[in-house]
Design a protein around this motif. Structure first.
Motif, PDB file in Angstrom:
ATOM      1  N   UNK A   1      11.778   8.249   5.374  1.00  0.00           N
ATOM      2  CA  UNK A   1      10.773   8.194   6.446  1.00  0.00           C
ATOM      3  C   UNK A   1       9.412   8.319   5.770  1.00  0.00           C
ATOM      4  N   UNK A   2       8.552   7.316   5.948  1.00  0.00           N
ATOM      5  CA  UNK A   2       7.243   7.284   5.308  1.00  0.00           C
ATOM      6  C   UNK A   2       6.179   7.514   6.379  1.00  0.00           C
ATOM      7  N   UNK A   3       5.313   8.515   6.161  1.00  0.00           N
ATOM      8  CA  UNK A   3       4.230   8.828   7.083  1.00  0.00           C
ATOM      9  C   UNK A   3       2.911   8.388   6.463  1.00  0.00           C
ATOM     10  N   UNK A   4       2.074   7.731   7.284  1.00  0.00           N
ATOM     11  CA  UNK A   4       0.798   7.200   6.818  1.00  0.00           C
ATOM     12  C   UNK A   4      -0.299   7.596   7.792  1.00  0.00           C
ATOM     13  N   UNK A   5      -1.561   7.617   7.300  1.00  0.00           N
ATOM     14  CA  UNK A   5      -2.685   7.991   8.156  1.00  0.00           C
ATOM     15  C   UNK A   5      -3.911   7.155   7.820  1.00  0.00           C
ATOM     16  N   UNK A   6      -4.816   7.094   8.797  1.00  0.00           N
ATOM     17  CA  UNK A   6      -6.095   6.411   8.630  1.00  0.00           C
ATOM     18  C   UNK A   6      -7.160   7.222   9.353  1.00  0.00           C
ATOM     19  N   UNK A   7      -8.131   7.801   8.628  1.00  0.00           N
ATOM     20  CA  UNK A   7      -9.238   8.487   9.303  1.00  0.00           C
ATOM     21  C   UNK A   7     -10.144   7.454   9.970  1.00  0.00           C
TER      22      UNK A   7
ATOM     23  N   UNK B   1       1.253  -4.108   4.946  1.00  0.00           N
ATOM     24  CA  UNK B   1       0.333  -4.437   6.043  1.00  0.00           C
ATOM     25  C   UNK B   1      -0.549  -3.233   6.361  1.00  0.00           C
ATOM     26  N   UNK B   2       0.066  -2.067   6.532  1.00  0.00           N
ATOM     27  CA  UNK B   2      -0.698  -0.876   6.878  1.00  0.00           C
ATOM     28  C   UNK B   2      -1.684  -0.509   5.766  1.00  0.00           C
ATOM     29  N   UNK B   3      -1.247  -0.623   4.517  1.00  0.00           N
ATOM     30  CA  UNK B   3      -2.153  -0.337   3.397  1.00  0.00           C
ATOM     31  C   UNK B   3      -3.329  -1.313   3.376  1.00  0.00           C
ATOM     32  N   UNK B   4      -3.075  -2.564   3.729  1.00  0.00           N
ATOM     33  CA  UNK B   4      -4.161  -3.562   3.734  1.00  0.00           C
ATOM     34  C   UNK B   4      -5.211  -3.233   4.790  1.00  0.00           C
ATOM     35  N   UNK B   5      -4.833  -2.442   5.800  1.00  0.00           N
ATOM     36  CA  UNK B   5      -5.762  -2.040   6.855  1.00  0.00           C
ATOM     37  C   UNK B   5      -6.369  -0.658   6.596  1.00  0.00           C
ATOM     38  N   UNK B   6      -6.067  -0.073   5.432  1.00  0.00           N
ATOM     39  CA  UNK B   6      -6.677   1.191   5.045  1.00  0.00           C
ATOM     40  C   UNK B   6      -5.797   2.417   5.171  1.00  0.00           C
ATOM     41  N   UNK B   7      -4.582   2.289   5.684  1.00  0.00           N
ATOM     42  CA  UNK B   7      -3.688   3.445   5.796  1.00  0.00           C
ATOM     43  C   UNK B   7      -3.257   3.922   4.416  1.00  0.00           C
ATOM     44  N   UNK B   8      -3.052   5.236   4.316  1.00  0.00           N
ATOM     45  CA  UNK B   8      -2.571   5.847   3.082  1.00  0.00           C
ATOM     46  C   UNK B   8      -1.356   6.709   3.407  1.00  0.00           C
ATOM     47  N   UNK B   9      -0.422   6.732   2.470  1.00  0.00           N
ATOM     48  CA  UNK B   9       0.767   7.567   2.647  1.00  0.00           C
ATOM     49  C   UNK B   9       0.387   9.034   2.490  1.00  0.00           C
ATOM     50  N   UNK B  10       0.883   9.888   3.407  1.00  0.00           N
ATOM     51  CA  UNK B  10       0.649  11.320   3.271  1.00  0.00           C
ATOM     52  C   UNK B  10       1.946  12.108   3.199  1.00  0.00           C
ATOM     53  N   UNK B  11       3.060  11.440   3.334  1.00  0.00           N
ATOM     54  CA  UNK B  11       4.334  12.142   3.225  1.00  0.00           C
ATOM     55  C   UNK B  11       5.500  11.183   3.227  1.00  0.00           C
TER      56      UNK B  11
ATOM     57  N   UNK C   1      -0.601  -7.824  12.253  1.00  0.00           N
ATOM     58  CA  UNK C   1      -1.939  -7.416  11.814  1.00  0.00           C
ATOM     59  C   UNK C   1      -2.916  -7.428  12.979  1.00  0.00           C
ATOM     60  N   UNK C   2      -2.824  -8.441  13.836  1.00  0.00           N
ATOM     61  CA  UNK C   2      -3.689  -8.525  15.015  1.00  0.00           C
ATOM     62  C   UNK C   2      -3.496  -7.300  15.909  1.00  0.00           C
ATOM     63  N   UNK C   3      -2.243  -6.933  16.164  1.00  0.00           N
ATOM     64  CA  UNK C   3      -1.940  -5.792  17.036  1.00  0.00           C
ATOM     65  C   UNK C   3      -2.420  -4.491  16.404  1.00  0.00           C
TER      66      UNK C   3
END
Length: 194
Positions: free
Chosen positions: A164-170, A139-149, A107-109
């Motif tokens: 393979x899960x792809x995620x994004x964060x604006x 972890x990624x979802x807790x930081x605001x990432x959302x799955x897009x594919x 999470x720190x990284x």
């Protein structure tokens, strides 16, 4: 216990050995970080040379999390390689040494990479993970990432296949940016055929 985040643009032999130990031991423990078998120090050094050059050029950032002065976790972002993708970056190679799990280093990284990318003018940050890596996805979802594919069974490990899960964060857009999404018209458009 002292934990700190450090950004690298150069790495001496000691740092290279510590980074290699993290990657080697994560892969040996079955970590899903892109290697089928633990890489050699030479292979990690070549990879690190490329990442650190990109960091010096402003096209990447390489983070290390140290525990009592020793590298125990790593991660990086890389800017998109073509002109139309220079505003976005991909987070890659997030890993914490198996002996340092539970210390919050991942999470720190990732949080550090998000902040660093935002400060570098990156607008969107993306990452990919294996579908069975539920802890990483959380972890990624807790930081605001959302799955897009999600591509079913696209990651091969021997004779096993995983999603393979792809995620994004604006991260934010410059003032005056026009967000067109998928509306018709503009450069690169074509009409529907039917």
């Amino acid at each position: 216990m002292r934990i700190e985040l450090r950004w690298l643009s150069e790495a001496d032999d000691q740092l290279r050995a510590e980074i290699h130990t993290v990657v080697h031991d994560v892969v040996a423990a079955g970590g899903a970080v892109g290697y089928h078998e633990p890489p050699t120090l030479e292979r990690i050094s070549l990879w690190l040379d490329g990442v650190l050059k990109q960091s010096r050029d402003g096209d990447a950032a390489f983070a290390t999390a140290l525990v009592d002065g020793v590298v125990r976790a790593v991660g990086l972002w890389r800017r998109g390689g073509t002109a139309v993708f220079q505003h976005r970056a991909e987070i890659q190679q997030i890993m914490a040494h198996p002996a340092a799990r539970g210390l919050g280093l991942g999470k720190l990284v990732v949080r550090g990479l998000i902040d660093n990318a935002r400060n570098a003018g990156i607008e969107i940050i993306v990452l990919g993970t294996r579908g069975n890596n539920h802890g990483a996805i959380e972890l990624y979802e807790s930081l605001g990432f959302r799955e897009y594919g999600r591509m079913p069974n696209a990651i091969a490990v021997g004779n096993e296949r995983w999603d393979a899960v792809d995620m994004y964060l604006p991260l934010g857009y410059p003032e005056g940016t026009v967000l067109n999404g998928s509306k018709p018209g503009g450069l690169g458009s074509s009409p529907r055929r039917g």
